[in-house]
Structure formats: structure tokens, C-alpha cells
Design a protein around this motif. Structure first.
Motif, PDB file in Angstrom:
ATOM      1  N   LEU A  63      23.363  19.318 -20.702  1.00  0.00           N
ATOM      2  CA  LEU A  63      22.070  18.806 -21.158  1.00  0.00           C
ATOM      3  C   LEU A  63      21.718  17.509 -20.449  1.00  0.00           C
ATOM      4  CD1 LEU A  63      19.662  18.962 -23.091  1.00  0.00           C
ATOM      5  CD2 LEU A  63      21.045  17.755 -24.791  1.00  0.00           C
ATOM      6  N   LEU A  64      22.699  16.613 -20.327  1.00  0.00           N
ATOM      7  CA  LEU A  64      22.456  15.355 -19.631  1.00  0.00           C
ATOM      8  C   LEU A  64      22.181  15.581 -18.144  1.00  0.00           C
ATOM      9  CD1 LEU A  64      25.157  13.074 -21.312  1.00  0.00           C
ATOM     10  CD2 LEU A  64      22.687  13.068 -21.706  1.00  0.00           C
ATOM     11  N   PHE A  65      22.824  16.580 -17.563  1.00  0.00           N
ATOM     12  CA  PHE A  65      22.562  16.926 -16.160  1.00  0.00           C
ATOM     13  C   PHE A  65      21.098  17.346 -15.986  1.00  0.00           C
ATOM     14  CE2 PHE A  65      22.544  19.601 -12.404  1.00  0.00           C
ATOM     15  CZ  PHE A  65      23.376  18.923 -11.515  1.00  0.00           C
ATOM     16  N   VAL A  66      20.604  18.165 -16.906  1.00  0.00           N
ATOM     17  CA  VAL A  66      19.201  18.610 -16.849  1.00  0.00           C
ATOM     18  C   VAL A  66      18.261  17.427 -17.059  1.00  0.00           C
ATOM     19  CG1 VAL A  66      17.457  20.029 -18.000  1.00  0.00           C
ATOM     20  CG2 VAL A  66      19.738  20.962 -17.565  1.00  0.00           C
ATOM     21  N   VAL A  67      18.581  16.581 -18.044  1.00  0.00           N
ATOM     22  CA  VAL A  67      17.739  15.413 -18.309  1.00  0.00           C
ATOM     23  C   VAL A  67      17.709  14.488 -17.097  1.00  0.00           C
ATOM     24  CG1 VAL A  67      17.540  13.334 -19.731  1.00  0.00           C
ATOM     25  CG2 VAL A  67      18.087  15.523 -20.797  1.00  0.00           C
ATOM     26  N   MET A  68      18.826  14.376 -16.400  1.00  0.00           N
ATOM     27  CA  MET A  68      18.888  13.529 -15.209  1.00  0.00           C
ATOM     28  C   MET A  68      17.967  14.060 -14.105  1.00  0.00           C
ATOM     29  SD  MET A  68      20.632  10.763 -14.454  1.00  0.00           S
ATOM     30  CE  MET A  68      20.852   9.761 -12.966  1.00  0.00           C
ATOM     31  N   CYS A  69      17.861  15.364 -13.995  1.00  0.00           N
ATOM     32  CA  CYS A  69      17.067  15.976 -12.919  1.00  0.00           C
ATOM     33  C   CYS A  69      15.593  16.137 -13.285  1.00  0.00           C
ATOM     34  CB  CYS A  69      17.641  17.346 -12.565  1.00  0.00           C
ATOM     35  SG  CYS A  69      19.285  17.298 -11.818  1.00  0.00           S
ATOM     36  N   LEU A  70      15.278  16.159 -14.585  1.00  0.00           N
ATOM     37  CA  LEU A  70      13.910  16.452 -15.009  1.00  0.00           C
ATOM     38  C   LEU A  70      12.875  15.473 -14.468  1.00  0.00           C
ATOM     39  CD1 LEU A  70      12.179  18.380 -16.644  1.00  0.00           C
ATOM     40  CD2 LEU A  70      12.609  16.956 -18.668  1.00  0.00           C
ATOM     41  N   TYR A  94      16.693   5.255  -8.212  1.00  0.00           N
ATOM     42  CA  TYR A  94      16.542   6.298  -9.231  1.00  0.00           C
ATOM     43  C   TYR A  94      17.585   6.157 -10.334  1.00  0.00           C
ATOM     44  CZ  TYR A  94      15.726  10.919 -11.253  1.00  0.00           C
ATOM     45  OH  TYR A  94      15.429  11.947 -12.121  1.00  0.00           O
ATOM     46  N   ALA A  95      18.836   5.941  -9.958  1.00  0.00           N
ATOM     47  CA  ALA A  95      19.913   5.843 -10.951  1.00  0.00           C
ATOM     48  C   ALA A  95      19.728   4.635 -11.855  1.00  0.00           C
ATOM     49  CB  ALA A  95      21.271   5.786 -10.257  1.00  0.00           C
ATOM     50  N   VAL A  96      19.146   3.556 -11.326  1.00  0.00           N
ATOM     51  CA  VAL A  96      18.933   2.361 -12.148  1.00  0.00           C
ATOM     52  C   VAL A  96      17.959   2.674 -13.280  1.00  0.00           C
ATOM     53  CG1 VAL A  96      18.078  -0.020 -12.138  1.00  0.00           C
ATOM     54  CG2 VAL A  96      19.438   0.840 -10.216  1.00  0.00           C
ATOM     55  N   TYR A  97      16.908   3.437 -12.984  1.00  0.00           N
ATOM     56  CA  TYR A  97      15.934   3.800 -14.009  1.00  0.00           C
ATOM     57  C   TYR A  97      16.507   4.784 -15.029  1.00  0.00           C
ATOM     58  CZ  TYR A  97      12.349   1.492 -11.209  1.00  0.00           C
ATOM     59  OH  TYR A  97      11.608   0.551 -10.523  1.00  0.00           O
ATOM     60  N   LEU A  98      17.467   5.592 -14.609  1.00  0.00           N
ATOM     61  CA  LEU A  98      18.076   6.587 -15.507  1.00  0.00           C
ATOM     62  C   LEU A  98      19.442   6.115 -16.008  1.00  0.00           C
ATOM     63  CD1 LEU A  98      16.745   9.410 -16.180  1.00  0.00           C
ATOM     64  CD2 LEU A  98      15.777   8.264 -14.173  1.00  0.00           C
ATOM     65  N   GLN A  99      19.647   4.817 -16.062  1.00  0.00           N
ATOM     66  CA  GLN A  99      20.954   4.289 -16.434  1.00  0.00           C
ATOM     67  C   GLN A  99      21.380   4.703 -17.842  1.00  0.00           C
ATOM     68  OE1 GLN A  99      20.916   0.018 -17.634  1.00  0.00           O
ATOM     69  NE2 GLN A  99      18.937  -0.012 -16.613  1.00  0.00           N
ATOM     70  N   ALA A 100      20.436   4.886 -18.757  1.00  0.00           N
ATOM     71  CA  ALA A 100      20.788   5.268 -20.128  1.00  0.00           C
ATOM     72  C   ALA A 100      21.454   6.638 -20.153  1.00  0.00           C
ATOM     73  CB  ALA A 100      19.540   5.259 -21.011  1.00  0.00           C
ATOM     74  N   VAL A 101      20.935   7.568 -19.353  1.00  0.00           N
ATOM     75  CA  VAL A 101      21.512   8.914 -19.288  1.00  0.00           C
ATOM     76  C   VAL A 101      22.918   8.848 -18.684  1.00  0.00           C
ATOM     77  CG1 VAL A 101      21.192  11.249 -18.393  1.00  0.00           C
ATOM     78  CG2 VAL A 101      19.207   9.883 -19.042  1.00  0.00           C
ATOM     79  N   ILE A 102      23.067   8.070 -17.623  1.00  0.00           N
ATOM     80  CA  ILE A 102      24.378   7.927 -16.979  1.00  0.00           C
ATOM     81  C   ILE A 102      25.374   7.306 -17.955  1.00  0.00           C
ATOM     82  CG2 ILE A 102      25.620   6.893 -15.045  1.00  0.00           C
ATOM     83  CD1 ILE A 102      22.910   6.798 -13.556  1.00  0.00           C
ATOM     84  N   GLY A 103      24.922   6.307 -18.710  1.00  0.00           N
ATOM     85  CA  GLY A 103      25.795   5.664 -19.680  1.00  0.00           C
ATOM     86  C   GLY A 103      26.259   6.622 -20.766  1.00  0.00           C
ATOM     87  N   LEU A 104      25.360   7.468 -21.255  1.00  0.00           N
ATOM     88  CA  LEU A 104      25.736   8.462 -22.271  1.00  0.00           C
ATOM     89  C   LEU A 104      26.750   9.453 -21.710  1.00  0.00           C
ATOM     90  CD1 LEU A 104      22.316   9.221 -24.012  1.00  0.00           C
ATOM     91  CD2 LEU A 104      24.291   8.034 -24.991  1.00  0.00           C
ATOM     92  N   TYR A 105      26.514   9.881 -20.484  1.00  0.00           N
ATOM     93  CA  TYR A 105      27.455  10.821 -19.864  1.00  0.00           C
ATOM     94  C   TYR A 105      28.833  10.182 -19.717  1.00  0.00           C
ATOM     95  CZ  TYR A 105      29.585  13.965 -16.501  1.00  0.00           C
ATOM     96  OH  TYR A 105      30.459  14.830 -15.871  1.00  0.00           O
ATOM     97  N   ASN A 152      24.418  12.156 -10.253  1.00  0.00           N
ATOM     98  CA  ASN A 152      23.404  11.290  -9.649  1.00  0.00           C
ATOM     99  C   ASN A 152      22.833  11.840  -8.347  1.00  0.00           C
ATOM    100  OD1 ASN A 152      23.304   8.578 -11.246  1.00  0.00           O
ATOM    101  ND2 ASN A 152      25.475   9.062 -11.104  1.00  0.00           N
ATOM    102  N   THR A 153      23.580  12.701  -7.673  1.00  0.00           N
ATOM    103  CA  THR A 153      23.114  13.223  -6.391  1.00  0.00           C
ATOM    104  C   THR A 153      22.119  14.364  -6.565  1.00  0.00           C
ATOM    105  OG1 THR A 153      25.193  12.616  -5.307  1.00  0.00           O
ATOM    106  CG2 THR A 153      23.858  14.280  -4.219  1.00  0.00           C
ATOM    107  N   ALA A 154      22.305  15.174  -7.586  1.00  0.00           N
ATOM    108  CA  ALA A 154      21.423  16.328  -7.794  1.00  0.00           C
ATOM    109  C   ALA A 154      19.945  15.937  -7.837  1.00  0.00           C
ATOM    110  CB  ALA A 154      21.843  17.084  -9.060  1.00  0.00           C
ATOM    111  N   PRO A 155      19.539  14.924  -8.638  1.00  0.00           N
ATOM    112  CA  PRO A 155      18.112  14.564  -8.627  1.00  0.00           C
ATOM    113  C   PRO A 155      17.638  13.995  -7.300  1.00  0.00           C
ATOM    114  CG  PRO A 155      19.396  13.027  -9.961  1.00  0.00           C
ATOM    115  CD  PRO A 155      20.287  14.171  -9.657  1.00  0.00           C
ATOM    116  N   LEU A 156      18.530  13.326  -6.559  1.00  0.00           N
ATOM    117  CA  LEU A 156      18.129  12.819  -5.245  1.00  0.00           C
ATOM    118  C   LEU A 156      17.814  13.965  -4.291  1.00  0.00           C
ATOM    119  CD1 LEU A 156      20.540   9.797  -4.621  1.00  0.00           C
ATOM    120  CD2 LEU A 156      18.381   9.890  -5.869  1.00  0.00           C
ATOM    121  N   LEU A 157      18.597  15.031  -4.368  1.00  0.00           N
ATOM    122  CA  LEU A 157      18.324  16.198  -3.531  1.00  0.00           C
ATOM    123  C   LEU A 157      17.005  16.851  -3.926  1.00  0.00           C
ATOM    124  CD1 LEU A 157      21.904  17.769  -3.310  1.00  0.00           C
ATOM    125  CD2 LEU A 157      20.705  16.407  -1.587  1.00  0.00           C
TER     126      LEU A 157
END
Length: 303
Positions: A63-70, A94-105, A152-157
Motif C-alpha cells: 500500500l505504501l509503495f502504491v501511495v509513493m508512486c501515486l 521527490y523523496a523529501v516531499y514524500l518523507q511521511a510515507v518513507i518514514g511509515l515504511y 524511492n526509485t519507482a516513482p522517479l522512473l
């Protein structure tokens, strides 16, 4: 092994029997430490996404992977349909803006990686094989870093492919992606090290989850508040120095100075080049320090 013969021992009532089971030593291949390291790395990496575990264990990481890419998918869709000249968010930031998702993961998966081994005292079983503490620590560190890198790489791709579909400049986008990947490598190593050090301090997964969240959010909240106060008071130089005291602001400072990103500090104030070098040095030092602390934590097999 076979049971060929039995020798009866006469004596007291009820004869005892000594069985010769014909012990034979193992003649098969011995795969050694390298195989053990690879197996532990693979098992830990799969476990970080719930693979090979129950269906319930797969829900949160996927779920967090999907949220990271959305957000990346939405940005790409907007860029393609509006024929925008550039992406709204850079690859490095990008990762800085999505830091909350990364932190939860990280809070969910770092304790899962080490707390069960501590709780059930299975560490001595690992070390009874041709594996040493440095192998265990390196495999766990590499596995969680690789899991974060994938997250973190998936959304960059997604952003990169979308930018090319929107006919943005190929050279600029490729350079931006390369810079983003460097930023992701640093972030993955830094967060994996911090998460594992905190999680390895307790065998209870719940405590580990809470501790990881606290270590990531409390310093960031304090640093952000102090940066805001310093900016309002006109002390802009202090804004950059304060960023040294939080994991995510460390990455933010490095990517904004060296990797073409935009700072999320107040008024987008980026550290100077000299301060940026200090950011990079502190980041690398924290990564190395976390690895050394993990080696120290596992210096005893019994734990």
C-alpha cells in the motif's frame, strides 16, 4: 544413517541396548559464508515487502509503495495533457516531499527485520553457521537499504517515463534522474542505518515502531520550527546550520546544493556550498556510525 547392530548388555533386570547407528559424515557441497550472506540478504529483502509471508504482511508495504508512486502518476498525467515544459517536482526533491510515507515504511519494516531475531533469540542459530556478525549486519543493512531504494526509485522512473512521453528534453531529464538516484542512494543508506540501530535496541516490535517514528519526526519538527523562527528574525545563515540536526533535512541540504534540487527550507533557502559539504560529510558519518553501532550491538552471539 543406518542401524545395523545392537549389543545387549546383561546385568540388572531389564537389559539395556546400545545401538550402533553407523554415523556417516556429510559429503555434499559446502556453500560457505558467501551463500549464507546472499540467502540472508534475499530473505530480508523479500520480507521487507511481505513476500514469503502471510497476506496480511504484504498489505502495508505494498500500500505504501502504491501511495509513493501515486503522486508521480498524477504529475505525469498533468504534464502530458497540459504539455508542460517541466515537471512540477524535481527528481532529487521527490523523496523529501514524500518523507511521511518513507518514514511509515521504515517504521514498519526496520523492526520487522531485526526484532523477531532478538525476541526469539535466534541470533546464535545464525552464528552457528558459517556466518559472522559482520555478515549478519551487512546483509540486514543492505537488504533494508535496497528495499528503501526500490520504494524511492519507482516513482522517479514513473516521472522519467512521463517526462519523455511529454516530449521534455531527453538530456535534462536523464541528468535529473541520475541526480535523483544519487539522492535516493544517500537517503536509503541513511534511513536504513537509523532505522536498524533504533530497532535493534529492543526486541519488542511495537516499541521499535514507535521509536523509529519518534527519531524521524521529532528532530524534523523541531528543526523546521527553529528554521522558521530564524528566518522570521532575519537570521538566514542559521537556517542552513539548523538543517544538520534532522535526517530528512540532511538529505534536503545535500540534494539542493549538489544534485540540482530545490530546498524545502523557508523561502527555499539552500545552504551555501561550504555548508553543503558539511551536510554531505555529516550524512556519510551518520551512515558509517550507524553501521559501527550495529556491529557493536551484535558483538555477542547470545544477545
Amino acid at each position: 544413517m543406518t542401524s545395523e547392530s545392537a549389543t545387549s548388555v546383561a546385568g540388572a533386570p531389564g537389559s539395556a541396548h546400545i545401538h550402533n547407528i553407523g554415523y556417516r559424515h556429510y559429503d555434499g557441497p559446502r556453500l560457505g559464508r558467501a551463500y549464507a550472506r546472499r540467502s540472508l540478504f534475499s530473505q530480508s529483502l523479500r520480507g521487507a515487502y511481505g513476500l514469503g509471508r502471510s497476506a496480511k504482511s504484504k498489505v502495508l508495504p505494498m500500500l505504501l509503495f502504491v501511495v509513493m508512486c501515486l503522486p508521480a502518476v498524477i504529475m505525469v498525467a498533468v504534464a502530458v495533457f497540459t504539455k508542460a515544459g517541466k515537471l512540477p517536482v524535481g527528481y532529487s526533491g521527490y523523496a523529501v516531499y514524500l518523507q511521511a510515507v518513507i518514514g511509515l515504511y521504515l517504521a514498519a519494516q526496520a523492526p520487522q527485520s531485526v526484532s523477531r531475531d532478538l525476541r526469539f533469540r535466534s541470533i546464535p542459530l545464525y552464528f552457528s553457521r558459517p556466518i559472522e556478525r559482520v555478515d549478519y549486519v551487512a546483509s540486514k543493512f543492505a537488504a533494508l537499504s535496497a528495499a528503501l531504494f526500490a520504494l524511492n526509485t519507482a516513482p522517479l522512473l514513473v516521472l522519467y517515463i512521463g517526462a519523455l512521453l511529454a516530449k521534455m528534453d531527453f538530456v535534462d531529464q536523464t541528468k535529473g534522474l541520475a541526480q535523483g538516484l544519487v539522492s535516493v542512494v544517500l537517503l536509503s543508506l541513511l534511513f536504513a542505518g537509523i532505522g536498524l540501530v533504533v530497532s535493534a535496541a529492543t526486541p519488542r516490535r511495537g516499541f521499535g515502531v514507535a521509536a523509529v517514528i519518534a527519531v524521524l519526526t521529532i528532530p524534523y519538527g523541531a528543526v523546521s520550527a527553529l528554521q522558521g523562527i530564524a528566518y522570521v528574525q532575519g537570521n538566514e545563515s542559521a537556517v542552513g546550520w539548523l538543517g544538520l540536526f534532522s535526517p530528512i533535512t540532511l538529505i534536503d541540504g545535500v540534494q539542493s546544493v549538489f544534485l540540482g534540487g530545490t530546498s524545502s527550507f523557508p523561502d527555499n533557502l539552500a545552504p551555501s556550498t561550504g555548508t553543503g559539504l558539511l551536510y554531505l560529510l555529516v550524512t556519510l558519518s551518520v551512515i558509517a556510525g550507524c553501521y559501527a553501532l550495529l556491529l557493536r550491538r551484535y558483538r555477542k552471539a547470545g544477545l
